[in-house]
Write an enzyme that holds these catalytic residues in place. Structure first.
Site: not given
Ligand code: SAH
Ligand code: SF4
Length: 365
Positions: A112, A119, A123, A176, A207, A230-232, A306, A349
């Protein structure tokens, strides 16, 4: 500043070497040193004439990543914290395909990688965005994450060391990816090329939090990358609460861009859905989520949240996670509930960087 040599494609190198009156085979010799042999200095490239090595050193940088810390054991998820040339820190995470449940080493791994320092998307649940955005990674800083982990592996004792460990890439580290589009695509072309990283495009998943125009642009790229969204949240109401990007590209627009991607690439999309207690884990999300997944022929990855230090969010209890997963499956959607790896080592991340930076900031000078 000199461009780094690992930001160059073979064609660019060939053109550069031609201006230096070098024979055509030189460019291949250089890429051989950079990728399969993972050289860290010009001096190591012993089959190149000394004058050429000096000329290359004048023209290009040859940066390597400095390992700050590594967490995790050899057979499980391992997290690397790197320092870049300007002192910024980024993370890469090496995940075994089959965790070594029975004490056997897993030989297939996913790496990864990060694409930005910090970023800008903020989010609410994510550690990467907590301290804002610092800068985009350059192509070679993305490429070098793969090479540096391979280099690290080759230095370890044991049978695994002789072989390459990374066969899959997920662009899911800090940042991102689609907000650093050109540098990312260049890095992925180098990592995909047979003369470079040699990782198949179908083994590379990008992603995104939902940058609709860039998703369309990626759909038009000839390379067959996989896409994870990353829908969520399956409604604008839920997504607006946790992902500010949804205000710019609401679900209608995001879904249309994904549909375009799906039409061009066919069945290459995954919907990522972190389950956060009391935020997006109610069963009323299941119907719109299932509808979207079916429309896009996408599978759904459910990931228990997480915990991030300083943030109020929690993962739902297991019964809630399982009820959500089976409600989706009952609607005919392929859904997996990830028993996530690396929870104990801050694998989500941005978390290791955040902790280390805070520790460094708190340390007496
Ligand atoms: N910015 C991009 C890629 C990096 S984040 C994106 O948002 O897709 C990679 C993934 O980790 C994303 O799906 C993000 O939502 C998720 N993520 C971030 N923080 C997290 C956490 N605390 N627990 C689980 N997944 C998390
Ligand atoms: Fe950035 Fe992805 Fe984290 Fe959202 S989930 S803050 S886009 S790294």
């Amino acid at each position: 500043m000199k461009p780094d040599i690992k930001s160059q494609t073979l064609e660019e190198l060939q053109a550069q070497l031609k201006t230096l009156n070098q024979p055509a085979y030189r460019a291949r010799q250089v890429t051989e040193w950079l990728y399969p042999l993972r050289a860290v200095s010009w001096e190591a490239m012993t089959n190149l004439p000394r004058v050429l090595r000096e000329k290359l050193a004048e023209t290009f940088g040859l940066e390597t990543l400095e390992l700050v810390t590594k967490q995790g054991s050899r057979d499980t998820t391992q997290k690397f914290l790197w320092r870049l040339a300007d002192g910024s820190m980024i993370e890469s995470v090496l995940i075994p395909a089959n965790p070594a449940l029975y004490g056997e080493a897993s030989d297939r791994h996913t790496l990864c990688v990060s694409t930005q320092v910090g970023c800008a998307y903020g989010c609410r649940f994510c550690a990467s965005g907590l301290e804002g955005w610092k800068r985009n990674l350059l192509p070679h800083e993305i490429v070098e994450q793969v090479i540096a982990v391979e280099r690290w592996n080759a230095e370890q004792p044991g049978p695994m060391s002789a072989e390459r460990v990374i066969n899959n890439l997920v662009i899911m580290g800090m940042g991102e990816p689609l907000a650093n589009y050109d540098n990312l695509l260049k890095a992925l072309k180098i990592l995909n090329a047979p003369w470079g990283g040699g990782i198949g495009a179908r083994k590379i998943t990008i992603s995104t939090s939902g940058l609709a125009p860039q998703i369309r642009k990626l759909a038009d790229d000839p390379l067959q990358f996989r896409l994870a969204i990353s829908l969520h949240g399956a409604t604008d109401e839920v997504r607006n609460r946790i992902m500010p990007v949804n205000k710019k590209y609401p679900l209608r627009e995001l879904a249309a861009a994904c549909e375009y991607y799906q039409e061009k690439k066919s069945r290459m999309i995954t919907l990522e859905y972190i389950l956060i207690a009391g935020v997006n884990d109610a069963l009323d999300q299941v119907k719109p989520l299932a509808e979207l997944a079916k429309r896009l022929y996408a599978k759904v990855n459910l990931i228990p949240y997480n915990k991030v230090e300083d943030l109020p969010w929690e993962r739902p209890v297991e019964e809630v996670q399982e009820a959500f997963a089976s409600a989706l499956t009952n609607r005919g959607v392929t859904a997996t509930l990830r028993r996530e790896k690396g929870h104990d080592i801050d694998a989500a991340c941005g978390q290791l960087r955040l902790k280390t930076e805070r520790k460094l900031a708190a340390a007496p000078v």
